[in-house]
Design a protein around this motif. Sequence first.
Motif, PDB file in Angstrom:
ATOM      1  N   TYR A  23       0.825  -1.208   0.000  1.00 11.54           N
ATOM      2  CA  TYR A  23       0.000   0.000   0.000  1.00 11.54           C
ATOM      3  C   TYR A  23       0.861   1.261   0.000  1.00 11.54           C
ATOM      4  CZ  TYR A  23      -4.627  -2.099   0.608  1.00 11.54           C
ATOM      5  OH  TYR A  23      -5.813  -2.776   0.409  1.00 11.54           O
ATOM      6  N   MET A  24       1.968   1.236   0.718  1.00 11.19           N
ATOM      7  CA  MET A  24       2.837   2.401   0.790  1.00 11.19           C
ATOM      8  C   MET A  24       3.447   2.721  -0.578  1.00 11.19           C
ATOM      9  SD  MET A  24       6.176   3.034   3.229  1.00 11.19           S
ATOM     10  CE  MET A  24       7.227   1.842   2.397  1.00 11.19           C
ATOM     11  N   ARG A  25       3.869   1.682  -1.281  1.00 14.21           N
ATOM     12  CA  ARG A  25       4.543   1.866  -2.568  1.00 14.21           C
ATOM     13  C   ARG A  25       3.594   1.874  -3.757  1.00 14.21           C
ATOM     14  NH1 ARG A  25       9.502  -2.263  -1.424  1.00 14.21           N
ATOM     15  NH2 ARG A  25      10.642  -0.902  -0.006  1.00 14.21           N
ATOM     16  N   GLY A  26       2.411   1.306  -3.574  1.00 14.71           N
ATOM     17  CA  GLY A  26       1.512   1.138  -4.713  1.00 14.71           C
ATOM     18  C   GLY A  26       2.042   0.037  -5.621  1.00 14.71           C
ATOM     19  N   SER A  27       2.246  -1.145  -5.050  1.00 18.68           N
ATOM     20  CA  SER A  27       2.820  -2.255  -5.816  1.00 18.68           C
ATOM     21  C   SER A  27       1.977  -3.515  -5.655  1.00 18.68           C
ATOM     22  CB  SER A  27       4.252  -2.519  -5.343  1.00 18.68           C
ATOM     23  OG  SER A  27       4.276  -2.875  -3.977  1.00 18.68           O
ATOM     24  N   ASN A  28       2.351  -4.537  -6.398  1.00 18.99           N
ATOM     25  CA  ASN A  28       1.666  -5.845  -6.344  1.00 18.99           C
ATOM     26  C   ASN A  28       0.181  -5.734  -6.669  1.00 18.99           C
ATOM     27  OD1 ASN A  28       4.024  -7.250  -5.632  1.00 18.99           O
ATOM     28  ND2 ASN A  28       3.708  -6.767  -3.477  1.00 18.99           N
ATOM     29  N   GLY A  29      -0.156  -4.849  -7.598  1.00 16.25           N
ATOM     30  CA  GLY A  29      -1.542  -4.706  -8.023  1.00 16.25           C
ATOM     31  C   GLY A  29      -2.403  -3.882  -7.084  1.00 16.25           C
ATOM     32  N   ILE A  30      -1.786  -3.254  -6.092  1.00 15.11           N
ATOM     33  CA  ILE A  30      -2.526  -2.436  -5.135  1.00 15.11           C
ATOM     34  C   ILE A  30      -2.216  -0.970  -5.392  1.00 15.11           C
ATOM     35  CG2 ILE A  30      -2.657  -1.791  -2.695  1.00 15.11           C
ATOM     36  CD1 ILE A  30      -2.365  -4.663  -1.959  1.00 15.11           C
ATOM     37  N   GLN A  31      -3.256  -0.160  -5.414  1.00 11.62           N
ATOM     38  CA  GLN A  31      -3.077   1.273  -5.590  1.00 11.62           C
ATOM     39  C   GLN A  31      -2.493   1.871  -4.303  1.00 11.62           C
ATOM     40  OE1 GLN A  31      -6.627   3.266  -6.805  1.00 11.62           O
ATOM     41  NE2 GLN A  31      -5.639   5.246  -7.005  1.00 11.62           N
ATOM     42  N   GLN A  32      -1.576   2.821  -4.468  1.00 13.59           N
ATOM     43  CA  GLN A  32      -0.963   3.462  -3.304  1.00 13.59           C
ATOM     44  C   GLN A  32      -2.041   4.090  -2.428  1.00 13.59           C
ATOM     45  OE1 GLN A  32       1.678   6.755  -4.080  1.00 13.59           O
ATOM     46  NE2 GLN A  32       2.920   6.245  -2.304  1.00 13.59           N
ATOM     47  N   ASN A  33      -1.953   3.819  -1.121  1.00 13.77           N
ATOM     48  CA  ASN A  33      -2.926   4.333  -0.164  1.00 13.77           C
ATOM     49  C   ASN A  33      -2.246   4.360   1.211  1.00 13.77           C
ATOM     50  OD1 ASN A  33      -4.982   4.586   1.785  1.00 13.77           O
ATOM     51  ND2 ASN A  33      -6.490   3.636   0.426  1.00 13.77           N
ATOM     52  N   MET A  34      -1.789   5.535   1.616  1.00 14.46           N
ATOM     53  CA  MET A  34      -1.035   5.639   2.866  1.00 14.46           C
ATOM     54  C   MET A  34      -1.893   5.343   4.093  1.00 14.46           C
ATOM     55  SD  MET A  34       2.119   5.791   2.530  1.00 14.46           S
ATOM     56  CE  MET A  34       2.528   6.089   4.248  1.00 14.46           C
ATOM     57  N   LYS A  35      -3.174   5.656   4.049  1.00 13.60           N
ATOM     58  CA  LYS A  35      -4.021   5.345   5.205  1.00 13.60           C
ATOM     59  C   LYS A  35      -4.107   3.835   5.420  1.00 13.60           C
ATOM     60  CE  LYS A  35      -6.553   9.580   5.448  1.00 13.60           C
ATOM     61  NZ  LYS A  35      -7.753  10.239   5.865  1.00 13.60           N
ATOM     62  N   GLU A  36      -4.227   3.083   4.342  1.00 17.90           N
ATOM     63  CA  GLU A  36      -4.245   1.625   4.456  1.00 17.90           C
ATOM     64  C   GLU A  36      -2.869   1.111   4.875  1.00 17.90           C
ATOM     65  OE1 GLU A  36      -6.762  -0.947   4.074  1.00 17.90           O
ATOM     66  OE2 GLU A  36      -7.845   0.884   4.559  1.00 17.90           O
ATOM     67  N   ALA A  37      -1.815   1.712   4.342  1.00 19.93           N
ATOM     68  CA  ALA A  37      -0.464   1.319   4.741  1.00 19.93           C
ATOM     69  C   ALA A  37      -0.286   1.496   6.238  1.00 19.93           C
ATOM     70  CB  ALA A  37       0.578   2.138   3.974  1.00 19.93           C
ATOM     71  N   ILE A  38      -0.710   2.634   6.754  1.00 18.21           N
ATOM     72  CA  ILE A  38      -0.591   2.910   8.185  1.00 18.21           C
ATOM     73  C   ILE A  38      -1.386   1.893   9.000  1.00 18.21           C
ATOM     74  CG2 ILE A  38      -1.188   4.562  10.008  1.00 18.21           C
ATOM     75  CD1 ILE A  38       1.321   5.292   8.345  1.00 18.21           C
ATOM     76  N   LYS A  39      -2.571   1.549   8.522  1.00 16.67           N
ATOM     77  CA  LYS A  39      -3.398   0.558   9.214  1.00 16.67           C
ATOM     78  C   LYS A  39      -2.634  -0.752   9.402  1.00 16.67           C
ATOM     79  CE  LYS A  39      -7.262  -2.440   8.013  1.00 16.67           C
ATOM     80  NZ  LYS A  39      -8.341  -2.647   7.037  1.00 16.67           N
ATOM     81  N   TYR A  40      -1.981  -1.220   8.328  1.00 12.63           N
ATOM     82  CA  TYR A  40      -1.267  -2.494   8.409  1.00 12.63           C
ATOM     83  C   TYR A  40       0.074  -2.359   9.127  1.00 12.63           C
ATOM     84  CZ  TYR A  40      -4.887  -4.747   5.734  1.00 12.63           C
ATOM     85  OH  TYR A  40      -6.087  -5.258   5.332  1.00 12.63           O
ATOM     86  N   PHE A  41       0.743  -1.210   8.987  1.00 12.30           N
ATOM     87  CA  PHE A  41       1.963  -0.993   9.768  1.00 12.30           C
ATOM     88  C   PHE A  41       1.639  -0.981  11.257  1.00 12.30           C
ATOM     89  CE2 PHE A  41       4.227   1.185   6.053  1.00 12.30           C
ATOM     90  CZ  PHE A  41       5.117   0.144   5.872  1.00 12.30           C
ATOM     91  N   GLU A  42       0.521  -0.378  11.624  1.00 12.39           N
ATOM     92  CA  GLU A  42       0.138  -0.337  13.035  1.00 12.39           C
ATOM     93  C   GLU A  42      -0.159  -1.741  13.568  1.00 12.39           C
ATOM     94  OE1 GLU A  42      -2.327   2.516  16.012  1.00 12.39           O
ATOM     95  OE2 GLU A  42      -3.113   2.321  13.987  1.00 12.39           O
ATOM     96  N   LEU A  43      -0.860  -2.540  12.774  1.00 11.95           N
ATOM     97  CA  LEU A  43      -1.121  -3.921  13.180  1.00 11.95           C
ATOM     98  C   LEU A  43       0.185  -4.681  13.372  1.00 11.95           C
ATOM     99  CD1 LEU A  43      -4.109  -4.811  10.804  1.00 11.95           C
ATOM    100  CD2 LEU A  43      -4.211  -4.555  13.298  1.00 11.95           C
ATOM    101  N   ALA A  44       1.090  -4.545  12.407  1.00 14.09           N
ATOM    102  CA  ALA A  44       2.368  -5.241  12.495  1.00 14.09           C
ATOM    103  C   ALA A  44       3.192  -4.732  13.672  1.00 14.09           C
ATOM    104  CB  ALA A  44       3.143  -5.086  11.187  1.00 14.09           C
ATOM    105  N   SER A  45       3.162  -3.442  13.891  1.00 14.69           N
ATOM    106  CA  SER A  45       3.881  -2.849  15.017  1.00 14.69           C
ATOM    107  C   SER A  45       3.369  -3.408  16.334  1.00 14.69           C
ATOM    108  CB  SER A  45       3.731  -1.329  14.988  1.00 14.69           C
ATOM    109  OG  SER A  45       4.361  -0.740  16.089  1.00 14.69           O
ATOM    110  N   ASN A  46       2.062  -3.516  16.445  1.00 12.60           N
ATOM    111  CA  ASN A  46       1.459  -4.078  17.662  1.00 12.60           C
ATOM    112  C   ASN A  46       1.820  -5.546  17.854  1.00 12.60           C
ATOM    113  OD1 ASN A  46       0.287  -1.629  18.321  1.00 12.60           O
ATOM    114  ND2 ASN A  46      -1.668  -2.134  17.376  1.00 12.60           N
ATOM    115  N   ASN A  47       2.220  -6.209  16.770  1.00  6.05           N
ATOM    116  CA  ASN A  47       2.649  -7.610  16.842  1.00  6.05           C
ATOM    117  C   ASN A  47       4.164  -7.731  17.006  1.00  6.05           C
ATOM    118  OD1 ASN A  47       0.229  -9.063  16.734  1.00  6.05           O
ATOM    119  ND2 ASN A  47       0.056  -8.743  14.536  1.00  6.05           N
ATOM    120  N   GLY A  48       4.857  -6.609  17.193  1.00  3.95           N
ATOM    121  CA  GLY A  48       6.280  -6.652  17.478  1.00  3.95           C
ATOM    122  C   GLY A  48       7.215  -6.381  16.325  1.00  3.95           C
ATOM    123  N   SER A  49       6.723  -5.870  15.219  1.00  6.41           N
ATOM    124  CA  SER A  49       7.566  -5.613  14.058  1.00  6.41           C
ATOM    125  C   SER A  49       8.376  -4.319  14.239  1.00  6.41           C
ATOM    126  CB  SER A  49       6.706  -5.493  12.793  1.00  6.41           C
ATOM    127  OG  SER A  49       7.480  -4.967  11.728  1.00  6.41           O
ATOM    128  N   GLY A  50       9.688  -4.465  14.259  1.00  4.28           N
ATOM    129  CA  GLY A  50      10.564  -3.303  14.332  1.00  4.28           C
ATOM    130  C   GLY A  50      10.483  -2.458  13.071  1.00  4.28           C
TER     131      GLY A  50
END
Length: 72
Positions: A23-50
């Motif tokens: 979502y951040m890059r707009g790759s793999n057939g997904i249109q760039q969308n920073m709000k969606e990127a943030i949503k998934y980064f936040e989920l990953a962060s909450n799961n311990g992703s540095g």
Amino acid sequence: MEELIKLANEGDMSAQEKVAVAYMRGSNGIQQNMKEAIKYFELASNNGSGMANYQMGKAYEKGNGVLQNSTK
């Protein structure tokens, strides 16, 4: 990509990182969308992703997809 999104929504941290980056890059057939990127980064962060923590910090610093906030 649909399967990866499904895994991300089920709590798979690696999938959350990959979906967020797509979502951040707009790759793999997904249109760039920073709000969606943030949503998934936040989920990953909450799961311990540095990497997701780092990306969230950059987003808050620059106000990219979130309100700018230098204290987060």
